[in-house]
Write a protein that holds these residues in place. Structure first.
Motif, PDB file in Angstrom:
ATOM      1  N   LEU A  45       2.009  11.796   3.535  1.00 25.34           N
ATOM      2  CA  LEU A  45       1.658  10.584   4.282  1.00 25.34           C
ATOM      3  C   LEU A  45       0.149  10.484   4.509  1.00 25.34           C
TER       4      LEU A  45
ATOM      5  N   ALA B 269       9.468  -0.055  14.882  1.00 23.84           N
ATOM      6  CA  ALA B 269      10.304   0.506  13.813  1.00 23.84           C
ATOM      7  C   ALA B 269      11.246   1.562  14.385  1.00 23.84           C
TER       8      ALA B 269
ATOM      9  N   GLN C 269      12.538   7.272   8.367  1.00 27.05           N
ATOM     10  CA  GLN C 269      11.533   6.276   8.774  1.00 27.05           C
ATOM     11  C   GLN C 269      10.106   6.761   8.506  1.00 27.05           C
ATOM     12  N   LEU C 270       9.907   8.068   8.581  1.00 27.19           N
ATOM     13  CA  LEU C 270       8.563   8.601   8.299  1.00 27.19           C
ATOM     14  C   LEU C 270       8.075   8.186   6.916  1.00 27.19           C
ATOM     15  N   PHE C 271       9.015   8.088   5.983  1.00 22.86           N
ATOM     16  CA  PHE C 271       8.619   7.746   4.612  1.00 22.86           C
ATOM     17  C   PHE C 271       8.036   6.339   4.535  1.00 22.86           C
ATOM     18  N   SER C 272       8.351   5.503   5.530  1.00 22.74           N
ATOM     19  CA  SER C 272       7.806   4.141   5.517  1.00 22.74           C
ATOM     20  C   SER C 272       6.300   4.141   5.768  1.00 22.74           C
TER      21      SER C 272
ATOM     22  N   ARG D 283       4.360   5.892   4.131  1.00 19.71           N
ATOM     23  CA  ARG D 283       3.878   5.870   2.751  1.00 19.71           C
ATOM     24  C   ARG D 283       4.113   4.500   2.103  1.00 19.71           C
ATOM     25  N   THR D 284       5.339   3.996   2.224  1.00 20.77           N
ATOM     26  CA  THR D 284       5.652   2.764   1.481  1.00 20.77           C
ATOM     27  C   THR D 284       4.906   1.558   2.044  1.00 20.77           C
ATOM     28  N   LEU D 285       4.735   1.488   3.364  1.00 22.17           N
ATOM     29  CA  LEU D 285       3.999   0.356   3.936  1.00 22.17           C
ATOM     30  C   LEU D 285       2.536   0.393   3.487  1.00 22.17           C
TER      31      LEU D 285
ATOM     32  N   LEU E 141       1.610   1.854   0.545  1.00 14.39           N
ATOM     33  CA  LEU E 141       1.717   1.617  -0.894  1.00 14.39           C
ATOM     34  C   LEU E 141       1.771   0.125  -1.205  1.00 14.39           C
ATOM     35  N   PHE E 142       2.540  -0.610  -0.394  1.00  7.81           N
ATOM     36  CA  PHE E 142       2.697  -2.052  -0.642  1.00  7.81           C
ATOM     37  C   PHE E 142       1.693  -2.880   0.172  1.00  7.81           C
TER      38      PHE E 142
ATOM     39  N   ARG F 221       1.215  -3.415   3.199  1.00  7.26           N
ATOM     40  CA  ARG F 221       1.676  -4.169   4.365  1.00  7.26           C
ATOM     41  C   ARG F 221       0.982  -3.666   5.630  1.00  7.26           C
TER      42      ARG F 221
ATOM     43  N   TYR G  16       0.423   3.857  13.163  1.00  8.62           N
ATOM     44  CA  TYR G  16       1.830   3.551  12.871  1.00  8.62           C
ATOM     45  C   TYR G  16       2.660   4.837  12.948  1.00  8.62           C
TER      46      TYR G  16
ATOM     47  N   GLN H 107      12.502  -1.278   6.089  1.00  6.34           N
ATOM     48  CA  GLN H 107      11.211  -0.845   5.579  1.00  6.34           C
ATOM     49  C   GLN H 107      11.371  -0.709   4.067  1.00  6.34           C
ATOM     50  N   PRO H 108      10.307  -0.919   3.301  1.00  2.00           N
ATOM     51  CA  PRO H 108      10.454  -0.749   1.849  1.00  2.00           C
ATOM     52  C   PRO H 108      10.667   0.723   1.516  1.00  2.00           C
TER      53      PRO H 108
ATOM     54  N   MET I 147      12.449  12.658   4.206  1.00  2.00           N
ATOM     55  CA  MET I 147      11.395  13.637   3.893  1.00  2.00           C
ATOM     56  C   MET I 147      11.807  15.065   4.255  1.00  2.00           C
TER      57      MET I 147
END
Lengths: 303, 303
Positions: free
Chosen positions: A183, A206, A216-219, A221-223, A225-226, A228, A237, B118-119, B169
């Motif tokens: 992250l 969230a 949820q922790l992985f979001s 990264r994805t938020l 990545l995209f 957002r 966050y 979340q994505p 994770m």
């Protein structure tokens, strides 16, 4: 020279030693601190030296003034182990189990243990709780005292006694994930950014949704990545997500009559903001109440 | 010399490159691997060199044999970015979005993206899922495919398509807490102990109780402190706690008709044992199905 000194109060945690010279009414006459935290010291001589370094002058000028310490100084790897007092416990119970190092003229407050589904422990926070109750007697009947930090504590107080508590590794998880995890890769270097309130609130919100923390922790990264969330929003966050999960769980069982936050003001503000997202508004906020607690315990001990 | 080679299949993750030479029926004729993971390589030339190092001989002996790769090789920091395909997606959708590096004579399978609360994203696992469905068509109707690992994936398959998935994770949290946290202090050095099944089951069972993960993690410390678990049991207790939380959350919504575990056999066994504590017995277990998935996608591409 200060003449009416009555107690040398030591808030002696893992990483810091905070020393307070208290007067006849428990007021702080002087304070000092050092990096001689309990986890940095090895063997009794090192602790005695650390005490002398921070409070030697006070002891010279006020011979016979008692020394009372709380925190990790009383752990297995501290100066000497002060066995945990069991819950429920009040100031009298803690005082009764205080460890006396007669040769050193110092006393160590025991930590507190709660044996629920899993055992839980605190060292130092029990003294802060005693201080908070002394300063705000209205909390004694039925309150939840929250002490944010590396290992945040949620303690329930009923009729003047700590009846139970739970530790959350929120601060430590934040530091680990911020520094060492995947992250961190999308985030700016640590320490370089101002707090981002919108990012923090997004994380808290969230956490109010269903979802395992590990998912949820992985979001984070994805938020990122995209795009957002901006890179500089991601640390807040993450912080919001972790604090939000802690709060969501603790509020599941309903709220006591009062809720108070105890600790470093900036961190307490973050918790107050997160709590507001759960509908809990304007909790009492108290800065470090360890000196007040040590004073209270010294009274109970007749020092 | 092998004469009927039809595909060079590359399972190209962050830390490892696994190469398979596949025959006319998709059977593995030969395999090689290297440490040239996508996260260790910088710039297109490094990827081309890594491919040549692992599969140069095969390409010399089988000129014109197609190369198809899946995994982090297609990420933003990989060889070239292969944009995520959206859920729901089947093998045809993945094939349609496969990226062709014409100059290199290689193709990269896209990752998969699921846009829920979340994505969420995966790269490599989508290909393993395609392989699992090819080998076990009975999973296509309605199944949950679990791929344990650093970032474990729980994917839902309905009517041959991946309709959604969630990342946990779990593996990364375990490594962070095992190596860098306060919980590690009571444990023996990493790598020195045999798996402790009783400790693992105790962790899974703790996760079946209510309690936030950030709170329950602290019990790794307290159970060690009070000697209710031996030091060598604590790593497995921690592992059980993390895997148990993952499973507890994923089972909340009920179970699909079938559940399968895909991945490294020892890790799948741990998950199977943990699942049994939740009443889910004997799920199908499949070892790495990436070569089968790449073969399937190559067929869909008409390679």
């Amino acid at each position: 020279m200060v003449t009416d000194a009555r107690l040398i109060a030591l808030d002696w945690g893992s990483t810091r030693l905070r020393a307070f010279l208290l007067g006849a009414k428990g007021e702080v006459l002087a304070s000092k601190q050092s990096d001689d935290g309990a986890s940095t010291l090895h063997g009794p001589a090192a602790f005695a030296q650390a005490l002398a370094a921070v409070a030697g002058d006070w002891r010279t000028h006020h011979p016979g003034v008692p020394v009372l310490a709380c925190g990790m100084v009383g752990s297995q790897h501290g100066w000497r182990e002060a066995p945990y007092a069991p819950c429920p416990a009040d100031a009298a119970a803690l005082a009764a189990q205080t460890l006396h190092l007669a040769d050193e003229g110092a006393r160590i407050v025991p930590g507190l243990m709660h044996d629920g589904l899993q055992p839980d422990v605190m060292r130092g926070e029990e003294t802060q709780i005693v201080g908070a109750l002394a300063r705000h007697p209205e909390l004694a009947t039925d309150a939840c005292l929250v002490l944010p930090g590396t290992h945040a504590k949620w303690a329930r107080v009923q009729e003047g006694r700590v009846t139970g508590f739970a530790t959350h590794m929120t601060g430590e998880l934040y530091a680990l994930l911020r520094q060492h995890s995947v992250l961190a890769r999308l985030m700016p270097a640590d320490g370089g950014t101002a707090p981002d309130t919108a990012g923090f609130i997004a994380g808290v919100d969230a956490a109010r949704q269903p979802g395992a923390l590990g998912h949820q922790l992985f979001s984070v990264r994805t938020l990122g990545l995209f795009k957002r969330l901006a890179p500089e929003q991601l640390p807040d966050y993450l912080s919001g997500l972790l604090i939000g999960h802690e709060i969501a769980h603790e509020l599941q069982g309903g709220l006591p009559a009062r809720l108070a936050l105890i600790g470093e003001p900036t961190l307490c503000e973050r918790y107050a903001l997160a709590l507001s997202r759960f509908g809990v508004t304007a909790p009492l906020q108290l800065d470090n109440t360890a000196p007040a607690g040590l004073w209270q315990l010294a009274q109970a001990l007749g020092l």
